[in-house]
Design an enzyme around this catalytic site. Structure first.
Site, PDB file in Angstrom:
ATOM      1  N   GLY A  47      -2.959   0.544  -7.406  1.00 24.94           N
ATOM      2  CA  GLY A  47      -2.148  -0.391  -8.178  1.00 24.94           C
ATOM      3  C   GLY A  47      -0.768  -0.385  -7.566  1.00 24.94           C
ATOM      4  O   GLY A  47      -0.618  -0.532  -6.353  1.00 24.94           O
ATOM      5  N   SER A  49       2.412   2.132  -7.213  1.00 23.50           N
ATOM      6  CA  SER A  49       2.845   3.503  -7.469  1.00 23.50           C
ATOM      7  C   SER A  49       4.128   3.537  -8.291  1.00 23.50           C
ATOM      8  O   SER A  49       4.284   4.388  -9.185  1.00 23.50           O
ATOM      9  CB  SER A  49       3.037   4.258  -6.152  1.00 23.50           C
ATOM     10  OG  SER A  49       3.973   3.595  -5.307  1.00 23.50           O
ATOM     11  N   CYS A  79      -5.235   4.675  -2.901  1.00 21.03           N
ATOM     12  CA  CYS A  79      -4.080   3.832  -2.584  1.00 21.03           C
ATOM     13  C   CYS A  79      -2.835   4.348  -3.316  1.00 21.03           C
ATOM     14  O   CYS A  79      -2.257   5.348  -2.922  1.00 21.03           O
ATOM     15  CB  CYS A  79      -4.399   2.375  -2.889  1.00 21.03           C
ATOM     16  SG  CYS A  79      -3.282   1.207  -2.060  1.00 21.03           S
ATOM     17  N   ARG A 157      -2.094  -3.855   0.983  1.00 22.34           N
ATOM     18  CA  ARG A 157      -0.751  -3.297   1.176  1.00 22.34           C
ATOM     19  C   ARG A 157      -0.842  -1.770   1.255  1.00 22.34           C
ATOM     20  O   ARG A 157      -0.143  -1.046   0.550  1.00 22.34           O
ATOM     21  CB  ARG A 157       0.196  -3.749   0.058  1.00 22.34           C
ATOM     22  CG  ARG A 157       0.548  -5.222   0.151  1.00 22.34           C
ATOM     23  CD  ARG A 157       1.464  -5.644  -0.975  1.00 22.34           C
ATOM     24  NE  ARG A 157       0.785  -5.595  -2.261  1.00 22.34           N
ATOM     25  CZ  ARG A 157       1.395  -5.425  -3.429  1.00 22.34           C
ATOM     26  NH1 ARG A 157       2.694  -5.258  -3.472  1.00 22.34           N
ATOM     27  NH2 ARG A 157       0.707  -5.412  -4.546  1.00 22.34           N
ATOM     28  N   HIS A 192      -9.114   0.937  -1.299  1.00 21.77           N
ATOM     29  CA  HIS A 192      -9.705   0.752  -2.626  1.00 21.77           C
ATOM     30  C   HIS A 192     -11.230   0.795  -2.507  1.00 21.77           C
ATOM     31  O   HIS A 192     -11.877  -0.231  -2.296  1.00 21.77           O
ATOM     32  CB  HIS A 192      -9.290  -0.608  -3.205  1.00 21.77           C
ATOM     33  CG  HIS A 192      -7.859  -0.700  -3.609  1.00 21.77           C
ATOM     34  ND1 HIS A 192      -7.430  -0.551  -4.904  1.00 21.77           N
ATOM     35  CD2 HIS A 192      -6.741  -0.922  -2.869  1.00 21.77           C
ATOM     36  CE1 HIS A 192      -6.123  -0.693  -4.957  1.00 21.77           C
ATOM     37  NE2 HIS A 192      -5.677  -0.909  -3.736  1.00 21.77           N
ATOM     38  N   GLU A 194     -13.272   1.230  -4.869  1.00 20.86           N
ATOM     39  CA  GLU A 194     -13.863   0.716  -6.112  1.00 20.86           C
ATOM     40  C   GLU A 194     -14.083  -0.790  -6.088  1.00 20.86           C
ATOM     41  O   GLU A 194     -14.704  -1.339  -7.003  1.00 20.86           O
ATOM     42  CB  GLU A 194     -12.971   1.093  -7.301  1.00 20.86           C
ATOM     43  CG  GLU A 194     -11.707   0.270  -7.469  1.00 20.86           C
ATOM     44  CD  GLU A 194     -10.573   0.655  -6.529  1.00 20.86           C
ATOM     45  OE1 GLU A 194      -9.487   0.046  -6.623  1.00 20.86           O
ATOM     46  OE2 GLU A 194     -10.758   1.562  -5.695  1.00 20.86           O
TER      47      GLU A 194
END
Length: 223
Positions: A47, A49, A79, A157, A192, A194
């Protein structure tokens, strides 16, 4: 069945819950310190940080997470989760004055590859040899074809791992750079996992932390 927490302040919470449920885990959303009670492990999702750290500021939650990890609780950071777990952030200004978790002996750089135009989906190469029965040489199930030695990840990113401490094992690389690491029961990656129908990294973490017996060859598609 074990209960695995997902830090639910911001980020890809539902996606991690779907993968974990597909691997036979109960899940619990963690927003307060008492939500950590009774957990077998914790996922810190991708997400932002800085957003996660700001939302946790004043609650003591990230400090409580660190205390649990120091006491042996397994954790998986993806991430932004990697950034929060890292002992050192090479560009610390954005997180100045904000709480993090720490405990993972790596140095990371946030948004190291640029913005959305540099984001994408790629295979990454496992660096721990796979045996013919589909297990890693360390005894951890990969969930991938053992002749393939790869897993899939989405890089958004993404941070870069610039330094790996002596007690940290590199689990996967992309173009020769580390993108997934393990220190004891803590696993973290720059991507990621997931967001793709490949549960390799979750399965590797669960089995390596001895949290759950997961099947070795059934991909899980997040909902």
């Amino acid at each position: 069945m074990v209960t695995v927490g997902v830090l639910a302040l911001q980020g890809a919470v539902r996606e991690h819950e779907a993968v974990l449920a597909g691997l036979g885990c109960h899940t619990r959303r963690v927003r307060r310190t008492d939500d950590l009670d009774g957990l077998a492990g914790l996922v810190i999702p991708g997400g932002e940080s800085t957003a996660i750290a700001r939302l946790a500021r004043g609650s003591g939650l990230l400090g409580a997470v660190r205390a649990r990890i120091d006491a042996g609780m397994p954790a998986l950071g993806t991430c932004a989760g990697l950034i929060l777990l890292a002992d050192e952030v090479a560009d610390p200004a954005a997180l100045a004055g904000l709480p993090t978790v720490g405990g993972l002996d790596v140095t990371v750089r946030r948004n190291a590859f640029g913005g959305q135009l540099a984001s994408g989906e790629w295979d990454v190469d496992l660096t721990v040899p796979a045996t013919t029965d589909g297990q890693l040489a360390s005894g951890t199930g990969t969930g991938a074809d053992p002749t393939d030695g790869r897993m899939r990840g989405v890089f958004i990113r993404a941070p870069r791992i610039e330094r790996v401490g002596p007690g940290v094992e590199v689990l996967a690389v992309r173009d020769g750079e580390p993108v997934a690491v393990r220190q004891g029961p803590v696993v973290a990656c720059t991507f990621h996992p997931e967001l793709v129908p490949d549960a390799t990294l979750h399965r590797l973490w669960l089995a390596g932390a001895d949290l759950h017996d997961t099947p070795s060859n059934s991909p899980v598609a997040p909902s």
